[in-house]
Design a protein around this motif. Structure first.
Motif, short mmCIF file in Angstrom:
data_model
loop_
_atom_site.label_atom_id
_atom_site.label_comp_id
_atom_site.label_asym_id
_atom_site.label_seq_id
_atom_site.Cartn_x
_atom_site.Cartn_y
_atom_site.Cartn_z
N GLU A 106 0.83 -1.21 0.00
CA GLU A 106 0.00 0.00 0.00
C GLU A 106 0.86 1.26 0.00
OE1 GLU A 106 -3.28 0.48 -0.42
OE2 GLU A 106 -3.35 -1.67 -0.81
N LYS A 124 2.32 1.72 -3.43
CA LYS A 124 1.30 2.22 -4.36
C LYS A 124 1.14 3.73 -4.21
CE LYS A 124 -1.96 -1.57 -4.92
NZ LYS A 124 -3.30 -2.04 -4.61
N GLU A 125 1.08 4.19 -2.96
CA GLU A 125 0.93 5.63 -2.70
C GLU A 125 2.11 6.40 -3.25
OE1 GLU A 125 0.31 6.16 1.50
OE2 GLU A 125 -1.48 4.88 1.49
N GLU A 126 3.34 5.86 -3.08
CA GLU A 126 4.54 6.51 -3.61
C GLU A 126 4.47 6.62 -5.14
OE1 GLU A 126 7.90 4.31 -2.27
OE2 GLU A 126 7.72 5.01 -0.21
N ILE A 127 4.05 5.55 -5.77
CA ILE A 127 3.97 5.52 -7.24
C ILE A 127 2.94 6.55 -7.72
CG2 ILE A 127 3.25 4.12 -9.24
CD1 ILE A 127 4.51 1.71 -7.74
N GLU A 128 1.79 6.63 -7.05
CA GLU A 128 0.77 7.59 -7.43
C GLU A 128 1.29 9.01 -7.28
OE1 GLU A 128 -2.68 6.65 -5.08
OE2 GLU A 128 -3.02 4.76 -6.15
N LYS A 129 2.00 9.30 -6.21
CA LYS A 129 2.57 10.64 -6.00
C LYS A 129 3.59 10.98 -7.09
CE LYS A 129 2.01 10.82 -0.99
NZ LYS A 129 2.69 10.77 0.30
N SER A 187 3.78 9.75 -10.13
CA SER A 187 3.18 9.89 -11.46
C SER A 187 2.34 11.17 -11.58
CB SER A 187 2.33 8.65 -11.79
OG SER A 187 1.27 8.54 -10.88
N SER A 188 1.95 11.75 -10.47
CA SER A 188 1.17 12.98 -10.54
C SER A 188 2.05 14.22 -10.62
CB SER A 188 0.23 13.09 -9.33
OG SER A 188 0.97 13.25 -8.14
#
Length: 78
Positions: free
Chosen positions: A66, A69-74, A76-77
Motif C-alpha cells: 500500500e 502504491k501511494e509513492e507511485i501515485e505521487k 506519477s502525478s
C-alpha cells in the motif's frame, strides 16, 4: 539422483531433497535453463528470509504494498 518425467512434464522431487530444502506443497521454485541443464531453486519470500510468522508477515507485506502504491501515485502525478 535420478527422477522420471511423467505425463505433462511432472517430476517428483525426492522426499530427502524436499526436507533438506524445506520444499512443501505450495512452495514456489524458480526454474533456470543453462545449456542442457535444468536448475530448480527454492524461491525465498520475505517471510522465509526473516522468519516472520505468516499472519504478522502477511499484514506487513500488505502494508508495504500500500505504501509503495501511494509513492507511485505521487510520483506519477508530478
Amino acid at each position: 539422483m535420478e527422477v522420471k518425467v511423467h505425463k505433462k512434464g511432472i517430476i517428483v522431487i525426492p522426499a530427502e531433497v524436499r526436507r533438506r530444502l524445506d520444499v512443501k506443497e505450495g512452495s514456489v521454485l524458480e526454474l533456470e535453463v543453462e545449456g542442457d541443464k535444468i536448475i530448480l531453486k527454492r524461491k525465498t519470500s520475505l517471510l522465509d528470509a526473516f522468519g516472520i510468522d505468516e499472519d504478522m508477515g502477511g499484514s506487513a507485506v500488505k502494508e508495504l504494498e500500500e505504501l509503495r502504491k501511494e509513492e507511485i501515485e505521487k510520483e506519477s502525478s508530478v
